[in-house]
Design a protein around this motif. Structure first.
Motif, PDB file in Angstrom:
ATOM      1  N   MET A   4      69.594 -13.474  -4.858  1.00  0.00           N
ATOM      2  CA  MET A   4      70.833 -13.580  -4.107  1.00  0.00           C
ATOM      3  C   MET A   4      71.995 -13.736  -5.086  1.00  0.00           C
ATOM      4  O   MET A   4      71.873 -14.430  -6.097  1.00  0.00           O
ATOM      5  CB  MET A   4      70.775 -14.779  -3.162  1.00  0.00           C
ATOM      6  CG  MET A   4      72.077 -15.068  -2.449  1.00  0.00           C
ATOM      7  SD  MET A   4      72.045 -16.548  -1.424  1.00  0.00           S
ATOM      8  CE  MET A   4      70.803 -16.098  -0.251  1.00  0.00           C
ATOM      9  N   TYR A  18      71.326 -23.815 -11.354  1.00  0.00           N
ATOM     10  CA  TYR A  18      71.860 -22.521 -10.926  1.00  0.00           C
ATOM     11  C   TYR A  18      72.444 -21.768 -12.115  1.00  0.00           C
ATOM     12  O   TYR A  18      73.013 -22.375 -13.029  1.00  0.00           O
ATOM     13  CB  TYR A  18      72.971 -22.707  -9.883  1.00  0.00           C
ATOM     14  CG  TYR A  18      72.473 -23.122  -8.530  1.00  0.00           C
ATOM     15  CD1 TYR A  18      72.172 -22.177  -7.561  1.00  0.00           C
ATOM     16  CD2 TYR A  18      72.295 -24.460  -8.221  1.00  0.00           C
ATOM     17  CE1 TYR A  18      71.717 -22.557  -6.307  1.00  0.00           C
ATOM     18  CE2 TYR A  18      71.830 -24.854  -6.969  1.00  0.00           C
ATOM     19  CZ  TYR A  18      71.545 -23.900  -6.031  1.00  0.00           C
ATOM     20  OH  TYR A  18      71.083 -24.286  -4.793  1.00  0.00           O
ATOM     21  N   ASN A  62      66.419 -21.038  -8.131  1.00  0.00           N
ATOM     22  CA  ASN A  62      65.538 -20.006  -8.684  1.00  0.00           C
ATOM     23  C   ASN A  62      65.824 -18.620  -8.136  1.00  0.00           C
ATOM     24  O   ASN A  62      65.416 -17.628  -8.737  1.00  0.00           O
ATOM     25  CB  ASN A  62      64.073 -20.364  -8.444  1.00  0.00           C
ATOM     26  CG  ASN A  62      63.676 -21.604  -9.207  1.00  0.00           C
ATOM     27  OD1 ASN A  62      64.209 -21.896 -10.267  1.00  0.00           O
ATOM     28  ND2 ASN A  62      62.736 -22.356  -8.660  1.00  0.00           N
ATOM     29  N   ASN A  63      66.488 -18.529  -7.007  1.00  0.00           N
ATOM     30  CA  ASN A  63      66.722 -17.248  -6.352  1.00  0.00           C
ATOM     31  C   ASN A  63      68.202 -16.921  -6.201  1.00  0.00           C
ATOM     32  O   ASN A  63      68.550 -16.130  -5.338  1.00  0.00           O
ATOM     33  CB  ASN A  63      66.081 -17.258  -4.952  1.00  0.00           C
ATOM     34  CG  ASN A  63      64.612 -17.538  -5.014  1.00  0.00           C
ATOM     35  OD1 ASN A  63      63.904 -16.989  -5.841  1.00  0.00           O
ATOM     36  ND2 ASN A  63      64.140 -18.416  -4.148  1.00  0.00           N
ATOM     37  N   CYS A  64      69.049 -17.520  -7.025  1.00  0.00           N
ATOM     38  CA  CYS A  64      70.481 -17.436  -6.749  1.00  0.00           C
ATOM     39  C   CYS A  64      71.294 -17.415  -8.044  1.00  0.00           C
ATOM     40  O   CYS A  64      71.036 -18.202  -8.955  1.00  0.00           O
ATOM     41  CB  CYS A  64      70.878 -18.649  -5.912  1.00  0.00           C
ATOM     42  SG  CYS A  64      72.566 -18.662  -5.347  1.00  0.00           S
ATOM     43  N   TYR A 102      71.457  -8.616  -9.256  1.00  0.00           N
ATOM     44  CA  TYR A 102      71.032 -10.000  -9.043  1.00  0.00           C
ATOM     45  C   TYR A 102      70.433 -10.212  -7.662  1.00  0.00           C
ATOM     46  O   TYR A 102      69.791 -11.226  -7.422  1.00  0.00           O
ATOM     47  CB  TYR A 102      72.213 -10.962  -9.222  1.00  0.00           C
ATOM     48  CG  TYR A 102      72.790 -11.004 -10.608  1.00  0.00           C
ATOM     49  CD1 TYR A 102      72.148 -11.700 -11.631  1.00  0.00           C
ATOM     50  CD2 TYR A 102      73.995 -10.370 -10.898  1.00  0.00           C
ATOM     51  CE1 TYR A 102      72.693 -11.757 -12.909  1.00  0.00           C
ATOM     52  CE2 TYR A 102      74.545 -10.432 -12.169  1.00  0.00           C
ATOM     53  CZ  TYR A 102      73.891 -11.116 -13.166  1.00  0.00           C
ATOM     54  OH  TYR A 102      74.425 -11.180 -14.429  1.00  0.00           O
ATOM     55  N   GLY A 103      70.695  -9.309  -6.732  1.00  0.00           N
ATOM     56  CA  GLY A 103      70.190  -9.453  -5.361  1.00  0.00           C
ATOM     57  C   GLY A 103      71.269  -9.127  -4.347  1.00  0.00           C
ATOM     58  O   GLY A 103      72.331  -8.598  -4.688  1.00  0.00           O
ATOM     59  N   SER A 107      70.664 -21.128  -0.838  1.00  0.00           N
ATOM     60  CA  SER A 107      69.489 -20.795  -1.637  1.00  0.00           C
ATOM     61  C   SER A 107      69.283 -21.838  -2.715  1.00  0.00           C
ATOM     62  O   SER A 107      70.243 -22.462  -3.176  1.00  0.00           O
ATOM     63  CB  SER A 107      69.668 -19.425  -2.303  1.00  0.00           C
ATOM     64  OG  SER A 107      68.562 -19.127  -3.110  1.00  0.00           O
TER      65      SER A 107
END
Length: 118
Positions: free
Chosen positions: A1, A87, A62-64, A24-25, A59
């Motif tokens: 994300m 982050y 790890n996903n952002c 990045y998403g 989020s």
């Protein structure tokens, strides 16, 4: 994300900036807050904490990746808090293209170059 926390919604970005962000998403918009010029540091700190919580609700770290661009004292505080929480934070870099006009005014364009980590 990819969280876009700026005054510039991704709907107005160039194709190259969109492509760089999508690496990045998916892009999620989080509009930059109004930071009152009369606030003291404690008020900026409170707003930064509020926005840290908003990012966390979107989020985990790890996903952002968070794109933070705006008023400098708030940006500094928020990036510090987010990085402490794990982050990744990025800024957009641009080339400044200035044309001086015959009347002495300037026409300025900012051309996206890349995202750079804080």
């Amino acid at each position: 994300m990819f969280v876009n926390l700026s005054n510039h919604p991704s709907s107005a970005w160039s194709d190259s900036q969109l492509a760089a962000a999508h690496k990045y998403g998916d892009i999620v918009e989080l509009p930059f807050p109004v930071v009152d010029e009369l606030w003291d540091s404690q008020e900026v700190d409170r707003m930064a904490k509020l926005y840290q919580d908003k990012v966390h609700s979107l989020s985990g770290p790890n996903n952002c990746v968070v794109h933070v661009m705006g008023e400098m004292t708030f940006t500094h505080k928020l990036v510090t808090l987010l990085k402490m929480g794990g982050y990744r934070c990025v800024a957009s870099t641009t080339k400044r293209d200035v044309v001086l006009l015959h009347d002495g005014s300037k026409n300025v364009k900012f051309l996206f170059c890349r995202f750079r980590e804080y």
